[in-house]
Design a protein around this motif. Structure first.
Motif, PDB file in Angstrom:
ATOM      1  N   PHE A 195       0.905  -1.249  -0.033  1.00  0.00           N
ATOM      2  CA  PHE A 195      -0.011   0.216  -0.079  1.00  0.00           C
ATOM      3  C   PHE A 195       0.929   1.034   0.054  1.00  0.00           C
ATOM      4  O   PHE A 195       1.863   1.235   0.594  1.00  0.00           O
ATOM      5  CB  PHE A 195      -0.979   0.222   1.082  1.00  0.00           C
ATOM      6  CG  PHE A 195      -1.970  -0.902   1.267  1.00  0.00           C
ATOM      7  CD1 PHE A 195      -3.274  -0.775   0.736  1.00  0.00           C
ATOM      8  CD2 PHE A 195      -1.767  -2.217   1.844  1.00  0.00           C
ATOM      9  CE1 PHE A 195      -4.327  -1.338   0.515  1.00  0.00           C
ATOM     10  CE2 PHE A 195      -2.870  -3.264   1.566  1.00  0.00           C
ATOM     11  CZ  PHE A 195      -4.067  -2.993   1.174  1.00  0.00           C
ATOM     12  N   GLU A 196       0.561   2.464  -0.718  1.00  0.00           N
ATOM     13  CA  GLU A 196       0.865   3.544  -0.717  1.00  0.00           C
ATOM     14  C   GLU A 196       0.355   4.486   0.360  1.00  0.00           C
ATOM     15  O   GLU A 196      -0.891   4.562   0.362  1.00  0.00           O
ATOM     16  CB  GLU A 196       1.029   4.158  -2.065  1.00  0.00           C
ATOM     17  CG  GLU A 196       1.797   5.376  -2.227  1.00  0.00           C
ATOM     18  CD  GLU A 196       1.729   6.148  -3.626  1.00  0.00           C
ATOM     19  OE1 GLU A 196       1.795   7.309  -3.800  1.00  0.00           O
ATOM     20  OE2 GLU A 196       1.179   5.352  -4.524  1.00  0.00           O
ATOM     21  N   ASP A 250      -8.507   1.549  -6.896  1.00  0.00           N
ATOM     22  CA  ASP A 250      -8.581   2.951  -6.681  1.00  0.00           C
ATOM     23  C   ASP A 250      -9.152   3.222  -5.235  1.00  0.00           C
ATOM     24  O   ASP A 250      -9.755   4.388  -4.766  1.00  0.00           O
ATOM     25  CB  ASP A 250      -9.104   3.740  -7.768  1.00  0.00           C
ATOM     26  CG  ASP A 250     -10.740   2.986  -8.056  1.00  0.00           C
ATOM     27  OD1 ASP A 250     -11.009   1.932  -7.546  1.00  0.00           O
ATOM     28  OD2 ASP A 250     -11.638   3.507  -8.812  1.00  0.00           O
ATOM     29  N   ASP A 251      -9.347   2.258  -4.571  1.00  0.00           N
ATOM     30  CA  ASP A 251      -9.955   2.314  -3.095  1.00  0.00           C
ATOM     31  C   ASP A 251      -8.793   2.914  -2.301  1.00  0.00           C
ATOM     32  O   ASP A 251      -7.769   2.983  -2.469  1.00  0.00           O
ATOM     33  CB  ASP A 251     -10.290   0.864  -2.598  1.00  0.00           C
ATOM     34  CG  ASP A 251     -11.392   0.449  -3.377  1.00  0.00           C
ATOM     35  OD1 ASP A 251     -12.128   0.969  -3.720  1.00  0.00           O
ATOM     36  OD2 ASP A 251     -11.600  -0.841  -3.423  1.00  0.00           O
ATOM     37  N   MET A 252      -9.342   3.870  -1.325  1.00  0.00           N
ATOM     38  CA  MET A 252      -8.410   4.104  -0.274  1.00  0.00           C
ATOM     39  C   MET A 252      -9.259   3.652   0.932  1.00  0.00           C
ATOM     40  O   MET A 252     -10.095   3.658   1.461  1.00  0.00           O
ATOM     41  CB  MET A 252      -8.658   5.821  -0.374  1.00  0.00           C
ATOM     42  CG  MET A 252      -7.500   6.204   0.437  1.00  0.00           C
ATOM     43  SD  MET A 252      -7.334   8.219   0.654  1.00  0.00           S
ATOM     44  CE  MET A 252      -7.603   8.510  -1.184  1.00  0.00           C
ATOM     45  N   TYR A 253      -8.177   3.484   1.819  1.00  0.00           N
ATOM     46  CA  TYR A 253      -8.256   2.757   3.223  1.00  0.00           C
ATOM     47  C   TYR A 253      -7.725   3.860   4.469  1.00  0.00           C
ATOM     48  O   TYR A 253      -6.657   4.539   4.186  1.00  0.00           O
ATOM     49  CB  TYR A 253      -7.540   1.486   3.488  1.00  0.00           C
ATOM     50  CG  TYR A 253      -8.068   0.538   2.508  1.00  0.00           C
ATOM     51  CD1 TYR A 253      -9.282  -0.369   2.580  1.00  0.00           C
ATOM     52  CD2 TYR A 253      -7.370   0.282   1.495  1.00  0.00           C
ATOM     53  CE1 TYR A 253      -9.465  -1.113   1.738  1.00  0.00           C
ATOM     54  CE2 TYR A 253      -7.751  -0.582   0.170  1.00  0.00           C
ATOM     55  CZ  TYR A 253      -8.880  -1.412   0.391  1.00  0.00           C
ATOM     56  OH  TYR A 253      -9.425  -2.107  -0.476  1.00  0.00           O
ATOM     57  N   VAL A 270      -1.034  -0.390  -3.988  1.00  0.00           N
ATOM     58  CA  VAL A 270      -0.201  -0.015  -5.180  1.00  0.00           C
ATOM     59  C   VAL A 270      -0.447  -0.646  -6.593  1.00  0.00           C
ATOM     60  O   VAL A 270       0.122  -0.287  -7.677  1.00  0.00           O
ATOM     61  CB  VAL A 270       1.121  -0.362  -4.914  1.00  0.00           C
ATOM     62  CG1 VAL A 270       1.747   0.478  -3.734  1.00  0.00           C
ATOM     63  CG2 VAL A 270       1.457  -1.592  -5.037  1.00  0.00           C
ATOM     64  N   GLU A 271      -1.482  -1.668  -6.737  1.00  0.00           N
ATOM     65  CA  GLU A 271      -1.751  -1.942  -7.788  1.00  0.00           C
ATOM     66  C   GLU A 271      -2.477  -1.132  -8.709  1.00  0.00           C
ATOM     67  O   GLU A 271      -3.250  -0.113  -8.343  1.00  0.00           O
ATOM     68  CB  GLU A 271      -3.118  -3.145  -7.528  1.00  0.00           C
ATOM     69  CG  GLU A 271      -2.516  -4.132  -6.795  1.00  0.00           C
ATOM     70  CD  GLU A 271      -3.415  -5.207  -6.702  1.00  0.00           C
ATOM     71  OE1 GLU A 271      -4.475  -5.667  -7.182  1.00  0.00           O
ATOM     72  OE2 GLU A 271      -3.283  -6.130  -5.863  1.00  0.00           O
ATOM     73  N   ASP A 272      -2.109  -1.170 -10.114  1.00  0.00           N
ATOM     74  CA  ASP A 272      -2.875  -0.114 -11.192  1.00  0.00           C
ATOM     75  C   ASP A 272      -4.238   0.122 -11.042  1.00  0.00           C
ATOM     76  O   ASP A 272      -4.815   0.904 -11.317  1.00  0.00           O
ATOM     77  CB  ASP A 272      -2.039  -0.293 -12.584  1.00  0.00           C
ATOM     78  CG  ASP A 272      -0.504  -0.463 -12.688  1.00  0.00           C
ATOM     79  OD1 ASP A 272      -0.069  -0.895 -13.430  1.00  0.00           O
ATOM     80  OD2 ASP A 272      -0.077   0.401 -11.814  1.00  0.00           O
TER      81      ASP A 272
END
Length: 82
Positions: free
Chosen positions: A19-20, A45-48, A40-42
């Motif tokens: 994760f970034e 687009d989910d954010m945690y 980091v997967e292209d």
């Protein structure tokens, strides 16, 4: 060139997932810090959103599940964007 912090975790199957760190936010009202992470997967687009709790002098990340807390952090994050 900006270098983003990458954090690695293991999923429920024991696979490594990276994760970034999108943002680190401090909420004055809770006196807590929060991390916003994205995969980091292209195609992800989910954010945690995680709260950083200190337990036995060690940092522990806990998923934010409380709606009021979630909205307060989201509001602070929007301030960073605009």
């Amino acid at each position: 060139m900006e270098v983003n912090e990458i954090m690695s975790f293991k999923d429920e199957d024991g696979n490594k997932v990276d994760f970034e760190v999108v943002a680190k936010i401090f909420l004055e009202e809770t006196k807590k810090e929060y991390l916003l992470l994205t995969s980091v997967e292209d195609d992800a687009d989910d954010m945690y959103m995680f709260r950083i709790d200190v337990v036995d002098e060690k940092e522990e990340l806990n998923l934010v599940e409380d709606d009021k807390e979630f909205l307060a952090v989201k509001k602070e994050y929007k301030k960073l964007l605009y």
